[in-house]
Scaffold this motif. Structure first.
Motif, mmCIF file in Angstrom:
data_model
loop_
_atom_site.group_PDB
_atom_site.id
_atom_site.type_symbol
_atom_site.label_atom_id
_atom_site.label_comp_id
_atom_site.label_asym_id
_atom_site.label_seq_id
_atom_site.Cartn_x
_atom_site.Cartn_y
_atom_site.Cartn_z
ATOM 1 N N MET A 1 -15.094 71.202 19.478
ATOM 2 C CA MET A 1 -15.252 69.995 20.537
ATOM 3 C C MET A 1 -15.483 68.704 20.114
ATOM 4 S SD MET A 1 -18.105 72.076 23.107
ATOM 5 C CE MET A 1 -17.659 73.351 24.029
ATOM 6 N N ARG A 2 -16.224 68.634 18.958
ATOM 7 C CA ARG A 2 -16.304 67.134 18.485
ATOM 8 C C ARG A 2 -15.243 66.901 18.003
ATOM 9 N NH1 ARG A 2 -21.356 67.080 15.400
ATOM 10 N NH2 ARG A 2 -22.021 66.131 17.407
ATOM 11 N N ALA B 1 -12.180 67.644 19.029
ATOM 12 C CA ALA B 1 -11.408 67.200 20.209
ATOM 13 C C ALA B 1 -11.943 66.286 21.208
ATOM 14 C CB ALA B 1 -11.256 68.303 21.094
ATOM 15 N N GLY B 2 -13.272 65.684 20.789
ATOM 16 C CA GLY B 2 -13.757 64.548 21.521
ATOM 17 C C GLY B 2 -14.199 64.952 23.076
ATOM 18 N N SER B 3 -14.268 66.106 23.280
ATOM 19 C CA SER B 3 -14.784 66.880 24.495
ATOM 20 C C SER B 3 -15.914 67.737 24.421
ATOM 21 C CB SER B 3 -13.645 67.510 25.250
ATOM 22 O OG SER B 3 -13.822 68.293 26.409
ATOM 23 N N ILE B 4 -17.076 67.185 24.548
ATOM 24 C CA ILE B 4 -18.297 68.133 24.260
ATOM 25 C C ILE B 4 -18.996 68.218 25.525
ATOM 26 C CG2 ILE B 4 -20.437 68.056 22.907
ATOM 27 C CD1 ILE B 4 -19.319 66.396 20.876
ATOM 28 N N ASP B 5 -19.223 69.519 25.706
ATOM 29 C CA ASP B 5 -20.043 69.908 27.174
ATOM 30 C C ASP B 5 -21.213 70.061 26.625
ATOM 31 O OD1 ASP B 5 -21.282 71.136 29.119
ATOM 32 O OD2 ASP B 5 -19.844 72.872 29.229
#
Length: 149
Positions: free
Chosen positions: A42-43, A45-49
């Motif tokens: 996620m980090r 990909a720059g997409s952290i939930d």
């Protein structure tokens, strides 16, 4: 939280290799290993939930771990258990603080609904189980009632 996510990704990075693709990893460590991998992905990909990761991090932080959980890793990663103990201490502390903050947020968010519920019970002349417990507690605060019972 970002620091803990970085830590779990770092601590668990070699687990997959050291345990032959998690094949020999104890079941108590699966959630941590998967969380470490997903946090790193996620980090990158720059997409952290953060909400989901926080819940999983708190779950990992509450589990009980023993040195025997690390037998498949210990011979390939020398200080694996020590690294994990440092991480889990920080994760448990974070989990405790996150729970306290969550409880306070829920109280504030639902306060109006609780007030309306109490007013509706009073208007209808009814009590719920918690009311019975509280009224019993209040009754037993009276020394004469305690003596009688």
């Amino acid at each position: 939280m970002d620091s803990l996510l970085s830590s779990i990704a770092e601590v668990t990075r070699g687990w997959k290799t050291a345990s032959s693709g998690y094949q020999y990893l104890k079941s108590t460590l699966f959630a941590a290993a998967e969380l470490g991998e997903r946090a790193a992905i996620m980090r990158a990909a720059g997409s952290i939930d953060y909400d989901t990761l926080e819940a999983e991090l708190c779950f990992v932080g509450r589990r009980r771990y023993e040195s025997g959980d690390f037998t498949a890793l210990a011979y390939r990663i020398a200080d694996c258990f020590q690294q994990w103990q440092i991480f889990i201490t920080e994760a448990a502390d974070y989990s405790w603080r996150a729970d306290a903050e969550f409880a306070a947020d829920l109280r504030d968010e639902f306060w109006e609904m609780v007030t309306e519920y109490e007013a509706a019970k009073q208007a209808a002349g009814v009590v719920d189980f918690q009311d019975l417990l509280l009224k019993t507690r209040d009754l037993l605060l009276n020394p004469d009632a305690r003596t009688w019972f």
